[in-house]
Design a protein around this motif. Sequence first.
Motif, PDB file in Angstrom:
ATOM      1  N   PRO A 275       0.860  -1.340   0.059  1.00 34.80           N
ATOM      2  CA  PRO A 275      -0.006  -0.052  -0.016  1.00 34.80           C
ATOM      3  C   PRO A 275       0.844   1.271  -0.096  1.00 34.80           C
ATOM      4  N   ASP A 276       0.244   2.485  -0.147  1.00 39.08           N
ATOM      5  CA  ASP A 276       0.858   3.464   0.064  1.00 39.08           C
ATOM      6  C   ASP A 276       0.049   4.399   1.517  1.00 39.08           C
ATOM      7  N   SER A 277       0.372   5.505   1.753  1.00 43.63           N
ATOM      8  CA  SER A 277      -0.009   6.241   3.022  1.00 43.63           C
ATOM      9  C   SER A 277      -1.405   6.451   3.042  1.00 43.63           C
ATOM     10  N   SER A 278      -2.240   6.455   1.913  1.00 40.69           N
ATOM     11  CA  SER A 278      -3.726   6.275   1.681  1.00 40.69           C
ATOM     12  C   SER A 278      -4.489   5.207   2.188  1.00 40.69           C
ATOM     13  N   ALA A 279      -3.906   3.930   2.246  1.00 37.36           N
ATOM     14  CA  ALA A 279      -4.552   2.901   2.724  1.00 37.36           C
ATOM     15  C   ALA A 279      -3.927   1.981   3.946  1.00 37.36           C
ATOM     16  N   ASP A 280      -4.665   1.212   4.564  1.00 33.17           N
ATOM     17  CA  ASP A 280      -4.280   0.444   5.689  1.00 33.17           C
ATOM     18  C   ASP A 280      -3.398  -0.451   5.160  1.00 33.17           C
ATOM     19  N   SER A 281      -2.342  -0.817   6.025  1.00 27.41           N
ATOM     20  CA  SER A 281      -1.196  -1.635   5.654  1.00 27.41           C
ATOM     21  C   SER A 281      -1.405  -3.119   6.479  1.00 27.41           C
ATOM     22  N   ASN A 282      -2.462  -3.290   7.208  1.00 31.15           N
ATOM     23  CA  ASN A 282      -2.693  -4.218   8.153  1.00 31.15           C
ATOM     24  C   ASN A 282      -3.787  -5.033   7.799  1.00 31.15           C
ATOM     25  N   LEU A 283      -4.100  -5.074   6.293  1.00 27.58           N
ATOM     26  CA  LEU A 283      -5.228  -5.968   5.806  1.00 27.58           C
ATOM     27  C   LEU A 283      -4.743  -6.628   4.474  1.00 27.58           C
ATOM     28  N   ALA A 284      -3.568  -7.056   4.533  1.00 25.80           N
ATOM     29  CA  ALA A 284      -2.943  -8.016   3.406  1.00 25.80           C
ATOM     30  C   ALA A 284      -3.609  -9.241   3.564  1.00 25.80           C
ATOM     31  N   GLY A 285      -3.545 -10.016   2.208  1.00 22.06           N
ATOM     32  CA  GLY A 285      -3.663 -11.224   2.153  1.00 22.06           C
ATOM     33  C   GLY A 285      -2.651 -12.103   3.143  1.00 22.06           C
ATOM     34  N   PRO A 286      -3.046 -13.503   3.462  1.00 16.97           N
ATOM     35  CA  PRO A 286      -1.942 -14.055   4.416  1.00 16.97           C
ATOM     36  C   PRO A 286      -0.772 -14.537   3.411  1.00 16.97           C
ATOM     37  N   ILE A 287      -0.944 -14.329   2.329  1.00 17.45           N
ATOM     38  CA  ILE A 287       0.294 -14.893   1.385  1.00 17.45           C
ATOM     39  C   ILE A 287       0.343 -13.773   0.295  1.00 17.45           C
ATOM     40  N   VAL A 288       1.540 -13.107   0.003  1.00 19.82           N
ATOM     41  CA  VAL A 288       1.468 -12.064  -0.953  1.00 19.82           C
ATOM     42  C   VAL A 288       2.650 -12.092  -1.863  1.00 19.82           C
ATOM     43  N   ILE A 289       2.769 -13.149  -2.544  1.00 24.06           N
ATOM     44  CA  ILE A 289       3.694 -13.646  -3.787  1.00 24.06           C
ATOM     45  C   ILE A 289       3.436 -12.757  -4.680  1.00 24.06           C
ATOM     46  N   ASP A 290       4.236 -11.985  -5.080  1.00 26.50           N
ATOM     47  CA  ASP A 290       3.843 -11.041  -6.466  1.00 26.50           C
ATOM     48  C   ASP A 290       5.098 -10.836  -7.273  1.00 26.50           C
ATOM     49  N   GLY A 291       6.190 -11.435  -6.906  1.00 29.99           N
ATOM     50  CA  GLY A 291       7.286 -11.022  -7.711  1.00 29.99           C
ATOM     51  C   GLY A 291       7.997  -9.711  -7.524  1.00 29.99           C
ATOM     52  N   LEU A 292       7.419  -9.040  -6.257  1.00 26.98           N
ATOM     53  CA  LEU A 292       8.069  -7.796  -5.777  1.00 26.98           C
ATOM     54  C   LEU A 292       8.394  -7.905  -4.346  1.00 26.98           C
ATOM     55  N   ALA A 293       9.551  -7.786  -4.148  1.00 23.14           N
ATOM     56  CA  ALA A 293      10.034  -7.940  -2.557  1.00 23.14           C
ATOM     57  C   ALA A 293      10.051  -6.560  -1.818  1.00 23.14           C
ATOM     58  N   PRO A 294       9.546  -6.340  -0.751  1.00 25.26           N
ATOM     59  CA  PRO A 294       9.519  -5.088  -0.305  1.00 25.26           C
ATOM     60  C   PRO A 294      11.202  -4.770   0.064  1.00 25.26           C
ATOM     61  N   SER A 295      11.475  -3.552   0.137  1.00 36.62           N
ATOM     62  CA  SER A 295      12.827  -3.105   0.439  1.00 36.62           C
ATOM     63  C   SER A 295      12.776  -2.015   1.557  1.00 36.62           C
ATOM     64  N   GLY A 296      13.812  -2.034   2.184  1.00 35.36           N
ATOM     65  CA  GLY A 296      13.679  -0.970   3.375  1.00 35.36           C
ATOM     66  C   GLY A 296      13.141  -1.509   4.675  1.00 35.36           C
ATOM     67  N   SER A 297      13.043  -0.631   5.598  1.00 35.18           N
ATOM     68  CA  SER A 297      12.624  -1.187   6.872  1.00 35.18           C
ATOM     69  C   SER A 297      11.119  -1.411   7.018  1.00 35.18           C
ATOM     70  N   SER A 298      10.793  -2.111   7.968  1.00 30.21           N
ATOM     71  CA  SER A 298       9.186  -2.509   8.150  1.00 30.21           C
ATOM     72  C   SER A 298       8.764  -1.123   8.628  1.00 30.21           C
ATOM     73  N   SER A 299       7.432  -0.752   7.845  1.00 33.29           N
ATOM     74  CA  SER A 299       6.700   0.444   8.247  1.00 33.29           C
ATOM     75  C   SER A 299       5.231   0.236   7.663  1.00 33.29           C
ATOM     76  N   LYS A 300       4.429   1.186   8.064  1.00 38.13           N
ATOM     77  CA  LYS A 300       3.134   1.057   7.417  1.00 38.13           C
ATOM     78  C   LYS A 300       3.085   1.599   5.961  1.00 38.13           C
ATOM     79  N   ASN A 301       4.174   2.600   5.610  1.00 37.56           N
ATOM     80  CA  ASN A 301       4.212   2.740   4.051  1.00 37.56           C
ATOM     81  C   ASN A 301       5.352   1.971   3.561  1.00 37.56           C
ATOM     82  N   CYS A 302       5.028   1.041   3.014  1.00 44.54           N
ATOM     83  CA  CYS A 302       5.813  -0.132   2.415  1.00 44.54           C
ATOM     84  C   CYS A 302       5.729  -0.090   1.053  1.00 44.54           C
ATOM     85  N   ALA A 303       5.889   1.018   0.428  1.00 45.06           N
ATOM     86  CA  ALA A 303       5.307   0.977  -1.257  1.00 45.06           C
ATOM     87  C   ALA A 303       6.654   0.653  -2.045  1.00 45.06           C
ATOM     88  N   ASN A 304       7.724   0.993  -1.281  1.00 40.45           N
ATOM     89  CA  ASN A 304       9.162   0.901  -2.046  1.00 40.45           C
ATOM     90  C   ASN A 304       9.534  -0.713  -2.036  1.00 40.45           C
TER      91      ASN A 304
END
Length: 509
Positions: A275-304
């Motif tokens: 997500p980005d800052s306009s949406a909740d980050s705690n409502l993801a599916g239980p498995i999120v395989i999409d070929g894109l790995a999150p980078s950077g530290s864990s935070s609510k804004n994890c768009a990078n």
Amino acid sequence: MTYRRKTLRHLHRDEGGSVIIWSTLVIMIMIALIGLGVDGARILNLNSNLQEIADGAALAGAQQLDGAGGAINNATTAATTLLQASATTPVSSNILKWSDVSASGYVIVDSGPNAPKFFQSDGTPTTDPSVAARIQVTTMVRNVSPTFSVISKVTSLSTSATATAQVSYSVCAPVQSFICNPYESDESVADKGSGKNWATNVLPGQMVKLAAGTAGAPGNWGMIDPPSGSLAFDWSKLRPSSCQVVSPSALVNQTDPGNKSKKAVPGMNVRFDNPDSSADSNLAGPIVIDGLAPSGSSSKNCANTTDKRGALIQTDQAGSNYVALCGAPSPTISCPFPRDRDLANGGGNAWKASTRGSGANSADLLAYWQNHHTGLIPDFYDTTLKMNVTTTTRWQIYQMENDTVTYPTAAFTAASEALEPSKPFCDASKPAADIKRRLINIAVVDCDYWGVNGRKYLPVTTLMAEFFMTEPAETDGGIYGELVKTYVINGSGFNDSGSNLYRMVELVN
């Protein structure tokens, strides 16, 4: 012994035998009262039977008020033929016997002053099938012959009955978008408005590119006005806790077509932990395989994110590349679910016949499985059929991945996890949503019939199609989704938990 003839003067004083006269009068009155009671009971019984007929016919007719072009004709037929094949009336006969009545013709007719009448939900008379929500049924007048007509001088007793029933719909799922039925032009006149032929043209397991386009165009995928005013925010939410009950003529959700879907992208991609800052980050599916790995530290804004797919940028018809890049025993990239190989020309905003695939290729599914798991793909246990079936869809695999007790080989390998974590990463303190988080419900609308060309109210009686999001939404808001089910009214749904769309009929005054 002497006998003395009574004179007329003595005779009128004689009271012997008077009881016979009084008894005769009382008996006649009692017979009349009994006759009145018997005939009253018969007419009440007849009226009660006619009322049952009217009630049943009205309910049968209301079941047909689905807003389609043939709704009024179908409702009339259902109401007038309800008892044609009853236990007392063979279907080949035009004589309906009910109670002690025998009369030619049906009790409810389809023409004349006693034909069914139709109304909108507010009681306004209508002949428009798209807004008809009530049907009023009146039986023909029926008679009984009085038991004691000689005494009462009444040759027949007559009665009839009237009943009104209405239809409403309960929608128990968020309907955030709609698609103009691409096959509307092929429907019969009676089916116009129902979208029924969608289900025969798009089958479960087939992939569709949901792409925003011009208002009302066949295949256009459009948004529905969000309750909060923010597409991103409302798309990031879960299912509603209660069902919304509406009638066919109610104005509920307003369509918002055009290329508005890109505004919903942050909310759509919450399902993939992106997500980005306009949406909740705690409502993801239980498995999120999409070929894109999150980078950077864990935070609510994890768009990078970091693209871990390497050379696998999934363009249309990428089948052979997919097998070569994803099926290696030691994966070097994290592969998302494959697209249908024949899903050609999926880019852009215009609907094309080729934006509907024919289903996942089995070699591609195996390549995905071996990219993230071990061994061969196990058979899938179908809870409806109560048996194992060959795994043929991405949605079946996703269910396996979330049930490693039943499917032990569905556990992700360490090599796969090192490339891209399968679990939500953005806010590890929050629990993931359930597996249905990756499912989205889309209304299938006959846009020409309903006049959906710009901002219009969405017909509530439309079909709903459930799609499994296989990868995050594109920057223009386009979604690649695999059809899981086309919901029919009052039909079964995911794990037989219901279709999320229910028709309800009830008698009204």
